[in-house]
Design a protein around this motif. Structure first.
Motif, short mmCIF file in Angstrom:
data_model
loop_
_atom_site.label_atom_id
_atom_site.label_comp_id
_atom_site.label_asym_id
_atom_site.label_seq_id
_atom_site.Cartn_x
_atom_site.Cartn_y
_atom_site.Cartn_z
N THR A 93 -22.35 4.56 16.26
CA THR A 93 -21.85 5.37 15.16
C THR A 93 -22.64 4.98 13.92
O THR A 93 -22.83 3.78 13.67
CB THR A 93 -20.35 5.12 14.91
OG1 THR A 93 -19.60 5.42 16.08
CG2 THR A 93 -19.84 5.99 13.76
N MET A 98 -24.72 9.05 7.64
CA MET A 98 -24.34 10.45 7.82
C MET A 98 -23.24 10.89 6.86
O MET A 98 -22.80 12.04 6.92
CB MET A 98 -23.92 10.71 9.28
CG MET A 98 -25.05 10.62 10.26
SD MET A 98 -24.55 11.05 11.94
CE MET A 98 -26.04 10.55 12.83
N PRO A 115 -30.17 9.52 9.41
CA PRO A 115 -29.59 10.11 10.62
C PRO A 115 -30.60 10.27 11.75
O PRO A 115 -30.27 10.01 12.91
CB PRO A 115 -29.07 11.46 10.12
CG PRO A 115 -28.78 11.25 8.68
CD PRO A 115 -29.85 10.31 8.20
N VAL A 119 -30.13 8.69 15.52
CA VAL A 119 -30.11 9.57 16.68
C VAL A 119 -31.34 9.33 17.56
O VAL A 119 -31.26 9.34 18.79
CB VAL A 119 -30.00 11.04 16.24
CG1 VAL A 119 -30.10 11.97 17.44
CG2 VAL A 119 -28.68 11.28 15.50
N GLY A 131 -20.56 11.16 15.64
CA GLY A 131 -20.87 11.62 14.30
C GLY A 131 -19.79 11.20 13.31
O GLY A 131 -18.62 11.47 13.52
N HIS A 132 -20.19 10.57 12.21
CA HIS A 132 -19.24 10.03 11.23
C HIS A 132 -19.86 10.16 9.84
O HIS A 132 -20.88 9.55 9.56
CB HIS A 132 -18.97 8.56 11.55
CG HIS A 132 -18.01 7.89 10.62
ND1 HIS A 132 -16.64 8.07 10.73
CD2 HIS A 132 -18.19 7.05 9.57
CE1 HIS A 132 -16.04 7.35 9.81
NE2 HIS A 132 -16.96 6.73 9.09
N MET A 166 -24.26 19.26 11.42
CA MET A 166 -23.90 19.47 12.81
C MET A 166 -24.97 20.29 13.54
O MET A 166 -25.28 20.03 14.71
CB MET A 166 -22.55 20.18 12.91
CG MET A 166 -21.37 19.39 12.38
SD MET A 166 -19.80 20.28 12.60
CE MET A 166 -19.55 20.08 14.38
N TYR A 169 -28.10 18.29 14.80
CA TYR A 169 -27.92 17.38 15.95
C TYR A 169 -27.08 17.99 17.06
O TYR A 169 -26.57 17.27 17.92
CB TYR A 169 -27.30 16.07 15.46
CG TYR A 169 -28.15 15.40 14.41
CD1 TYR A 169 -29.40 14.87 14.74
CD2 TYR A 169 -27.74 15.35 13.08
CE1 TYR A 169 -30.20 14.28 13.78
CE2 TYR A 169 -28.55 14.76 12.11
CZ TYR A 169 -29.78 14.23 12.47
OH TYR A 169 -30.58 13.66 11.51
N ILE A 173 -25.36 15.01 19.21
CA ILE A 173 -24.10 14.41 18.78
C ILE A 173 -23.00 15.34 19.26
O ILE A 173 -22.89 16.48 18.78
CB ILE A 173 -24.02 14.22 17.26
CG1 ILE A 173 -25.13 13.29 16.78
CG2 ILE A 173 -22.65 13.67 16.87
CD1 ILE A 173 -25.12 13.05 15.27
N TRP A 176 -17.49 14.39 16.77
CA TRP A 176 -17.54 14.27 15.31
C TRP A 176 -16.18 13.87 14.73
O TRP A 176 -15.15 14.43 15.12
CB TRP A 176 -17.94 15.60 14.66
CG TRP A 176 -19.41 15.88 14.73
CD1 TRP A 176 -20.08 16.65 15.66
CD2 TRP A 176 -20.41 15.40 13.83
NE1 TRP A 176 -21.41 16.66 15.39
CE2 TRP A 176 -21.66 15.91 14.27
CE3 TRP A 176 -20.37 14.61 12.68
CZ2 TRP A 176 -22.85 15.64 13.60
CZ3 TRP A 176 -21.57 14.32 12.02
CH2 TRP A 176 -22.79 14.85 12.49
#
Length: 379
Positions: A93, A98, A115, A119, A131-132, A166, A169, A173, A176
């Motif tokens: 995470t 992010m 990010p 990733v 995703g955070h 969003m 990715y 990802i 979320w």
């Protein structure tokens, strides 16, 4: 015996004057070899231990993810940090990069360097990514938090941000934290954040619907602290979630943050998780750490290990618990000393990336529970 003790013993042996003159060179050579080999072991064993453990295989056997929050700079530049991540965890995470403040510091100006690093690292090493976070009251850029927004304008800003983050990715990802910490700290009401002030209490439903439109395949979570044991806040979140599901709002899981004080890990954590499992939702332990008043004594670290064990066991006891994530790679990188002065040693690895008893506690939890088929995707 520790490294210093081994070096002292070797030195004492070298000073013993009772050998025959002819045997002395060979004896000295043999002692030198022993000292060198011992020194190599002392230097390398902790690094090998921190580099990898049984945890990923054990987590996979149970069908759960075991994650860690990562910071960009050490993830890119520190080999030991990288080795702890890849050797002990199955997901990552992003601790900060992010969040809105960092990913969109100015409106329409996105910084993807952090990010992308997280990733990309995960993709190269076969790790999943959580995703955070999309909406939070903290770590917002000034242009957002200090702006004067109408309802329509703020919904537009929200959609722009989700489309960008969003969308970039999508497929990489798949889980979320859409809503982070929506309740007031003591519970039970909603927090008076920007979103609530402009959009009203329905902002949570609006955000979840919007996130689902942007990525229909993503698993969408509400992430909260102070809900791990029974109480007003735990009940308030359950009531909120029940209402959202009754209205058909797309919500797939609840994150139990798990920022604990040593000695205060609730005994009924699994029971609280089951309340959401009964609603058909996944649950995770999303930000686990257990802080200890400094200086941490050895017996406290052993007790902390049992607390880590109990948290992992709580997840294993709930069929829809899909992940346990530790909030930080090592004590050196922990947020705890800055935010909770006087507390320390909250994580399973120390300042030098050496494993602590807490790591063994997680291993024991996974070893002692029989493996069983688990429902839901593993993030």
């Amino acid at each position: 015996m520790g490294a210093d003790g081994k070096r002292d013993a070797a030195s004492a042996g070298g000073r013993t004057p009772t050998r025959r003159r002819g045997a002395l060179p060979a004896a000295v050579a043999l002692c030198a070899v022993i000292v060198v080999v011992t020194a190599i072991l002392i230097v390398t064993l902790p690094r090998e231990e921190s580099g990898g453990s049984e945890l990923p295989a054990l987590a996979d056997a149970h069908g759960i993810g075991l994650g860690v929050a990562v910071a960009v700079n050490p993830l890119v530049h520190d080999d030991d940090y990288q080795n702890v991540v890849t050797g002990n965890y199955t997901s990552v995470t992003a601790e900060n990069t992010m969040k809105w403040q960092y990913v969109q510091p100015e409106r329409y100006e996105f910084d993807w360097s952090g990010p992308d690093a997280v990733v990309g690292f995960a993709g190269r090493n076969g790790l999943d990514v959580r995703g955070h976070t999309l909406l939070w009251h903290n770590q917002q850029p000034a242009w957002l938090s200090e702006g004067s927004w109408t309802e329509a304008e703020l919904l537009g800003v929200m959609r722009e941000h989700m489309d960008a983050l969003m969308g970039r990715y999508q497929g990489r990802i798949t889980t979320w934290d859409v809503i982070n910490e929506p309740l007031v700290d003591g519970g039970p009401g909603l927090r008076e954040n920007l979103w609530y002030q402009v959009l009203g209490e329905d902002y949570i439903a609006e955000a979840l619907r919007m996130a689902h439109e942007v990525d229909p395949d993503a698993r969408l979570y509400i992430n909260e602290f102070g809900i791990e044991g029974a109480g007003d806040k735990a009940d308030a979140l359950h009531e909120l979630v029940t209402g959202l599901l009754d209205r058909g709002v797309p919500l797939h899981g609840i994150g139990f943050q798990g920022h604990f004080v040593h000695g205060a890990v609730p005994e009924d954590m699994a029971e609280q998780m089951r309340r959401y499992s009964d609603l058909g939702l996944d649950v995770t332990v999303s930000e686990l750490d257990v802080r200890i008043p400094e200086p941490a004594e050895p017996e406290q670290l052993e007790e902390q290990a049992r607390e880590y064990q109990r948290v992992v066991e709580a997840c294993l006891d709930v069929p829809t618990c899909v992940n346990v994530t530790v909030w930080g790679v090592s004590d050196h990188h922990s947020w705890i000393p800055d935010w909770f002065p006087g507390y320390t040693d909250a994580l399973p690895f120390d300042d030098s990336y050496r494993p602590k008893p807490a790591l063994g506690g997680m291993v024991q939890a996974l070893e002692r529970r029989p493996s069983e088929r688990r429902t839901g995707p593993r993030p």
